[in-house]
Design a protein around this motif. Structure first.
Motif, PDB file in Angstrom:
ATOM      1  N   LYS A 141      42.248 -11.415  21.310  1.00  0.00           N
ATOM      2  CA  LYS A 141      43.658 -10.716  21.052  1.00  0.00           C
ATOM      3  C   LYS A 141      44.152 -11.064  19.747  1.00  0.00           C
ATOM      4  O   LYS A 141      44.536 -10.487  19.020  1.00  0.00           O
ATOM      5  CB  LYS A 141      44.481 -10.720  22.433  1.00  0.00           C
ATOM      6  CG  LYS A 141      45.715 -10.269  22.161  1.00  0.00           C
ATOM      7  CD  LYS A 141      46.640 -10.307  23.464  1.00  0.00           C
ATOM      8  CE  LYS A 141      47.906  -9.753  23.389  1.00  0.00           C
ATOM      9  NZ  LYS A 141      48.784  -9.665  24.596  1.00  0.00           N
ATOM     10  N   GLN A 167      43.854  -8.606  14.911  1.00  0.00           N
ATOM     11  CA  GLN A 167      44.667  -8.061  13.624  1.00  0.00           C
ATOM     12  C   GLN A 167      44.347  -8.919  12.244  1.00  0.00           C
ATOM     13  O   GLN A 167      44.410  -8.391  11.414  1.00  0.00           O
ATOM     14  CB  GLN A 167      46.264  -8.341  13.878  1.00  0.00           C
ATOM     15  CG  GLN A 167      47.095  -7.988  12.867  1.00  0.00           C
ATOM     16  CD  GLN A 167      46.904  -6.307  12.535  1.00  0.00           C
ATOM     17  OE1 GLN A 167      47.011  -5.446  13.671  1.00  0.00           O
ATOM     18  NE2 GLN A 167      46.579  -5.877  11.318  1.00  0.00           N
ATOM     19  N   TYR A 168      43.891 -10.002  12.519  1.00  0.00           N
ATOM     20  CA  TYR A 168      43.304 -10.737  11.110  1.00  0.00           C
ATOM     21  C   TYR A 168      42.434 -10.027  10.728  1.00  0.00           C
ATOM     22  O   TYR A 168      42.267  -9.926   9.416  1.00  0.00           O
ATOM     23  CB  TYR A 168      43.018 -12.367  11.895  1.00  0.00           C
ATOM     24  CG  TYR A 168      42.481 -13.068  10.688  1.00  0.00           C
ATOM     25  CD1 TYR A 168      43.131 -13.631   9.448  1.00  0.00           C
ATOM     26  CD2 TYR A 168      41.042 -13.294  10.706  1.00  0.00           C
ATOM     27  CE1 TYR A 168      42.671 -14.396   8.564  1.00  0.00           C
ATOM     28  CE2 TYR A 168      40.457 -14.132   9.772  1.00  0.00           C
ATOM     29  CZ  TYR A 168      41.291 -14.585   8.690  1.00  0.00           C
ATOM     30  OH  TYR A 168      40.663 -15.187   7.730  1.00  0.00           O
ATOM     31  N   VAL A 205      41.673  -6.998  10.798  1.00  0.00           N
ATOM     32  CA  VAL A 205      41.949  -5.809   9.983  1.00  0.00           C
ATOM     33  C   VAL A 205      42.689  -5.969   8.704  1.00  0.00           C
ATOM     34  O   VAL A 205      42.339  -5.356   7.751  1.00  0.00           O
ATOM     35  CB  VAL A 205      42.888  -5.025  11.125  1.00  0.00           C
ATOM     36  CG1 VAL A 205      43.538  -3.596  10.254  1.00  0.00           C
ATOM     37  CG2 VAL A 205      42.454  -4.481  12.254  1.00  0.00           C
ATOM     38  N   ASP A 206      43.488  -7.193   8.879  1.00  0.00           N
ATOM     39  CA  ASP A 206      44.138  -7.683   7.583  1.00  0.00           C
ATOM     40  C   ASP A 206      43.134  -8.182   6.487  1.00  0.00           C
ATOM     41  O   ASP A 206      43.378  -7.983   5.227  1.00  0.00           O
ATOM     42  CB  ASP A 206      45.117  -8.656   7.769  1.00  0.00           C
ATOM     43  CG  ASP A 206      46.210  -8.393   8.749  1.00  0.00           C
ATOM     44  OD1 ASP A 206      46.500  -6.973   8.859  1.00  0.00           O
ATOM     45  OD2 ASP A 206      46.843  -9.074   9.365  1.00  0.00           O
ATOM     46  N   GLU A 266      42.111  -1.467   6.925  1.00  0.00           N
ATOM     47  CA  GLU A 266      42.125  -0.417   8.145  1.00  0.00           C
ATOM     48  C   GLU A 266      41.041   0.677   7.930  1.00  0.00           C
ATOM     49  O   GLU A 266      40.595   1.397   8.621  1.00  0.00           O
ATOM     50  CB  GLU A 266      43.407   0.186   8.125  1.00  0.00           C
ATOM     51  CG  GLU A 266      44.419  -0.692   8.895  1.00  0.00           C
ATOM     52  CD  GLU A 266      45.956   0.086   9.298  1.00  0.00           C
ATOM     53  OE1 GLU A 266      46.037   1.050   8.679  1.00  0.00           O
ATOM     54  OE2 GLU A 266      46.743  -0.766   9.833  1.00  0.00           O
ATOM     55  N   LYS A 326      39.192  -1.331  12.759  1.00  0.00           N
ATOM     56  CA  LYS A 326      40.099  -0.792  13.526  1.00  0.00           C
ATOM     57  C   LYS A 326      40.222  -1.580  15.029  1.00  0.00           C
ATOM     58  O   LYS A 326      39.021  -1.944  15.282  1.00  0.00           O
ATOM     59  CB  LYS A 326      40.372   0.672  13.904  1.00  0.00           C
ATOM     60  CG  LYS A 326      40.517   1.467  12.440  1.00  0.00           C
ATOM     61  CD  LYS A 326      40.699   2.975  12.825  1.00  0.00           C
ATOM     62  CE  LYS A 326      41.033   3.726  11.544  1.00  0.00           C
ATOM     63  NZ  LYS A 326      42.242   3.472  10.744  1.00  0.00           N
ATOM     64  N   ILE A 327      41.333  -1.854  15.361  1.00  0.00           N
ATOM     65  CA  ILE A 327      41.545  -2.395  16.766  1.00  0.00           C
ATOM     66  C   ILE A 327      41.420  -1.373  17.952  1.00  0.00           C
ATOM     67  O   ILE A 327      41.791  -0.197  17.778  1.00  0.00           O
ATOM     68  CB  ILE A 327      43.037  -3.126  16.859  1.00  0.00           C
ATOM     69  CG1 ILE A 327      42.930  -4.110  15.889  1.00  0.00           C
ATOM     70  CG2 ILE A 327      43.101  -3.707  18.425  1.00  0.00           C
ATOM     71  CD1 ILE A 327      44.247  -4.859  15.714  1.00  0.00           C
TER      72      ILE A 327
END
Length: 267
Positions: A233, A237-238, A240-241, A245, A249-250
Motif C-alpha cells: 500500500k 504511489q511511489y 506511479v510517481d 500514470e 496505475k494503482i
C-alpha cells in the motif's frame, strides 16, 4: 502458439534461484519441477544470504543435489538479492543469458492444461526471440488459470512476473537496480520496457505457485502477510510517481492494493 520447439543451438545460459530459509520448499517444488523437465542442474546457481543459510541448504540438499552451485550474497531482503543477481552476472561472473526462478514453483502450465516440461527449449527460444527483436527481458503470463491464457507472444508494455523470467546483460555494463522490496518485478519490467521499447511475453504459459507463502521468502522477511500488504500500500504511489500514470496505475485486488501496466502505452 507452437509448443514444439525445433533443435536449437545452445546459448549457455545460467539458471538462478534466489532463496531464503526454504530449503525444503525448494527441494519439494522448484527442484522437483526442474527434475521433471530434465534440466541440467550443473547450470544452476542457488543464491543464499549468508553462511548460516548456506549450511541449512547443504544439510537439506547436499546428498540429493551435490552438484548445485551456491553463491552467498550477504544481502538482506528480496530487493538486494535481485540486484545482486543482476550485478553478479554482469560484473563478477559474466553470463549474457540468465534465467531466474523462485524457489516455490509448483509447475509451469500450458494453455491446454498440461505441464510445460520442455523448459530448456522454452528458455533457449525466449533468449533467441529477445535477440531477434532487440529486447532484454522475457517471461510468461502471471495468470494461474489456463482458461485465461492466450496462444500468442506480446511485445508491448506487459508485467513480467519475478518468479519466472529471463534477462540479457552486457558484460561490464552496470545493471539497473531496483529500490523496491515489493513490486520489484514491476520495476524491472518497466525499466526493460523503457530501455528497449519492448518486452517479450509468452502468454500461452502460466505459473502455478503459492503467492504470499508465509514460510520463508519475502513474506517471512517482511514480518508476515499483513506487514507485506502494508508495504504494498505504501509503495504503490511511489511506483506511479516514478514511472508515470501513462505507464502504471494503482488497482485493488484480493490482496488489497495492486498495480496495472498500460498495455497500450506509446512513446
Amino acid at each position: 502458439m507452437n509448443h514444439e520447439f525445433p533443435e536449437l543451438v545452445t546459448l549457455g545460459y545460467r539458471l538462478a534461484i534466489p532463496t531464503y530459509n526454504r530449503p525444503e520448499i525448494l527441494k519439494a517444488k522448484t527442484l522437483a519441477y526442474l527434475s521433471r523437465c530434465d534440466i541440467d542442474t550443473n547450470n544452476l546457481d542457488i543464491f543464499v544470504e549468508n553462511e548460516f543459510q548456506l549450511s541449512l541448504y547443504y544439510m537439506e540438499l547436499g546428498d540429493a543435489y551435490p552438484e548445485l552451485n551456491y553463491i552467498v550474497t550477504h544481502t538482506s531482503g528480496i530487493c538486494e538479492k535481485r540486484n545482486f543477481v543482476r550485478y553478479y552476472y554482469a560484473m563478477e561472473n559474466y553470463s549474457r543469458y540468465v534465467f531466474c526462478m523462485d524457489d516455490d514453483i509448483d509447475t509451469i502450465m500450458k494453455k491446454d492444461g498440461t505441464e510445460a516440461t520442455e523448459l530448456d527449449d522454452f528458455i533457449e527460444r525466449g533468449f533467441l526471440e529477445c535477440e531477434n527483436v532487440g529486447a532484454t527481458l522475457f517471461g510468461i503470463s502471471p495468470l494461474h488459470n489456463e482458461f485465461f491464457l492466450r496462444d500468442n507472444i506480446s511485445y508491448n508494455l506487459n508485467y513480467v512476473i519475478g518468479a519466472f523470467f529471463g534477462f540479457i546483460s552486457e558484460e561490464g555494463e552496470e545493471p539497473y537496480t531496483t529500490d523496491m522490496e515489493h513490486y520489484e518485478d514491476f520495476d524491472f519490467s518497466l525499466a526493460h520496457y523503457f530501455k528497449d521499447k519492448k518486452i517479450v511475453r509468452y502468454n500461452g504459459y502460466g505459473l502455478k505457485t503459492k503467492y504470499f507463502e508465509d514460510s520463508g521468502g519475502i513474506t517471512y522477511q517482511m514480518g508476515g502477510i499483513e506487514a507485506r500488504r502494508e508495504y504494498m500500500k505504501n509503495n504503490a504511489q511511489y511506483m506511479v510517481d516514478k514511472w508515470g500514470e501513462s505507464a502504471v496505475k494503482i488497482t485493488k485486488n484480493k490482496w488489497g492494493i495492486g498495480l496495472k501496466l498500460n498495455h497500450n502505452h506509446k512513446f
